[in-house]
Design an enzyme around this catalytic site. Structure first.
Site, PDB file in Angstrom:
ATOM      1  N   THR A   1       0.828  -1.210   0.000  1.00 25.97           N
ATOM      2  CA  THR A   1       0.000   0.000   0.000  1.00 25.97           C
ATOM      3  C   THR A   1       0.866   1.266   0.000  1.00 25.97           C
ATOM      4  OG1 THR A   1      -0.181  -0.254   2.372  1.00 25.97           O
ATOM      5  CG2 THR A   1      -2.045  -0.997   1.066  1.00 25.97           C
TER       6      THR A   1
ATOM      7  N   ASP B   1     -19.417 -22.500   2.571  1.00 19.91           N
ATOM      8  CA  ASP B   1     -20.093 -23.074   3.741  1.00 19.91           C
ATOM      9  C   ASP B   1     -21.569 -23.392   3.480  1.00 19.91           C
ATOM     10  OD1 ASP B   1     -20.604 -20.329   3.398  1.00 19.91           O
ATOM     11  OD2 ASP B   1     -21.200 -20.085   5.481  1.00 19.91           O
TER      12      ASP B   1
ATOM     13  N   THR C   1     -24.396 -16.347   6.509  1.00 16.54           N
ATOM     14  CA  THR C   1     -23.991 -15.747   5.242  1.00 16.54           C
ATOM     15  C   THR C   1     -22.681 -15.024   5.506  1.00 16.54           C
ATOM     16  OG1 THR C   1     -25.167 -13.665   5.653  1.00 16.54           O
ATOM     17  CG2 THR C   1     -26.396 -15.366   4.499  1.00 16.54           C
TER      18      THR C   1
END
Ligand code: ASP
Length: 409
Positions: A197, A271, A291
């Site tokens: 970065t 998953d 989720t």
């Protein structure tokens, strides 16, 4: 030695009898939940926010005395059928090869059965396909071509799941990110390197967005969708829908369906199709689902962990928070890495108590939410967050956004 039909019947019957005698009855209380009451006064359905529009039709199944898994299917097939929901089913964002591969699993509380499919191409309602595996085979999980062939034999239609919008967004990703993809050591590897970065981060970022806007125009992405497409490339979205339901008799079911992480390596299963990670229901205790970053959730068996926590007396919120903290533990609390982990859990207990929890609260103007229907109308509720702030896009890329300073434990 000759083995006659009579011998066969005799040995089989004896084996059957001894089997029946050998199995000890479960000790009373072994599988009994802790301080969980129930059933609820009215049915309850909870789901990820993208299921909100379909909660009424799921709830109607429950109030009409229908099955809890059928109610769940009414909710989650909504986003699967919607070409504009690019996290599941038709219109789901494709993998690295520009192919949509879908995953799903389900669990039916009353019969304690489960079904799952992973890496399925060309069939949009993989939640129903997982249910079909559960109901019409002696297996729990089918993957890839085998799952697809089974689906066609069972009457599912072949469809092109790639919409023009998803294809163009893939093209934008491919052309922008030729060196920043899912390859290389992952976040959990000791060899993982944070992106370089050096230089002014926000300038690099703005320059990249300017470049991508031009690219998006050239590719023909509609002006009103251009920024959304760029966002999907820079922060590959997590989406997915999980839904859990309970009826007034206390019967419960849950299911999760997804197109998985955008731009994933072909064949990757997350998953969502893993019973115990993406979804889990135990008729004695509750139902839970997830989720978010599947890789992290698989390692803590999130949905199963939450149900087990509730069995041992935790509230749905405590149970979900504990699962999130297990992910934090997997990274020894390294906030620089956890900044990239996006995870939401949904937990529903046998007495109708429920909670949505998440790793990061999300942007103040767009907090992480769940959708609920409990007879008092459907609504969104904010999930309870472990950390305040927004997770970072993954995979990390040079010039990516830094952890906002206000993000704190
Ligand atoms: N959990 C899904 C997966 O890892 C992705 C998501 O929830 O968005 O495939």
């Amino acid at each position: 030695m000759k083995f006659t039909r009579r011998d066969f019947i005799a040995t089989t019957a004896v084996a059957g009898a001894s089997l029946a005698l050998d199995v000890p009855a479960p000790a009373q209380g072994d599988q009994k939940p802790g301080p969980v009451g129930g059933p609820p006064k009215a049915p309850v359905i909870i789901c990820a926010a993208n299921g909100y529009a379909y909660l009424d039709r799921g709830y109607a199944v429950l109030t009409n005395g229908g099955d809890t898994l059928d109610a769940v299917m009414q909710v989650i097939t909504g986003p699967e059928d919607d070409p504009n929901d690019d996290s599941v089913g038709l219109g789901g964002l494709p993998n690295e090869d520009c192919v949509v591969q879908l995953d799903a699993c389900c669990m039916h509380g009353p019969t304690r059965m489960a079904g799952a499919v992973a890496g399925v191409e060309g069939i949009k309602n993989v939640s129903l396909l997982a249910k079909t595996v559960m109901e019409h085979t002696g297996h729990v999980m089918l993957v890839g071509e085998g799952a697809q062939k089974f689906g066609f034999k069972m009457g599912f239609r072949r469809e092109n799941l790639l919409t023009e919008r998803s294809r163009k967004t893939w093209q934008l990703w491919r052309e922008t990110m030729s060196s920043d993809d899912w390859w290389g050591p992952g976040l959990a590897s000791p060899k993982f390197k944070f992106p370089d970065t050096a230089g002014n981060i926000s300038e690099l970022y703005e320059e990249r967005i300017r470049h991508m806007e031009k690219l998006a125009e050239r590719i023909g992405i509609a002006p009103e969708f251009r920024m959304a497409a760029i966002e999907r490339v820079l922060n590959p979205p997590t989406g997915t829908i999980h839904c859990s339901s309970i009826n007034a008799k206390g019967e419960m079911s849950g299911a999760t369906t997804t197109s998985g992480l955008a731009w994933k390596i072909p064949g990757r299963a997350g998953d969502s199709p893993i019973v115990g990670a993406g979804s889990y229901a135990d008729q004695d205790v509750g139902s839970a689902g997830a989720t978010g970053n599947g890789e992290e959730n698989i390692k803590v068996c999130g949905a199963h962990t939450i149900v087990e926590n509730m069995r041992h007396g935790m509230s749905p919120q405590e149970a979900g928070m504990d699962a999130l903290k297990r992910i934090v533990r997997n990274y020894n609390g390294d906030m620089q890495k956890l900044a990239y982990v996006d995870m939401s859990y949904y937990a529903l207990r046998k007495d109708g108590a429920y909670a949505g929890v998440c790793m990061w609260s999300g942007a103040a103007e767009k907090p992480r939410r769940l959708a609920v229907h409990d007879g008092n109308g459907k609504r969104y509720e904010n999930s309870v967050a472990l950390f305040q702030g927004k997770s970072l896009g993954w995979p990390p890329m040079p010039g990516g956004r830094r952890l906002a300073p206000e993000q704190k434990h």
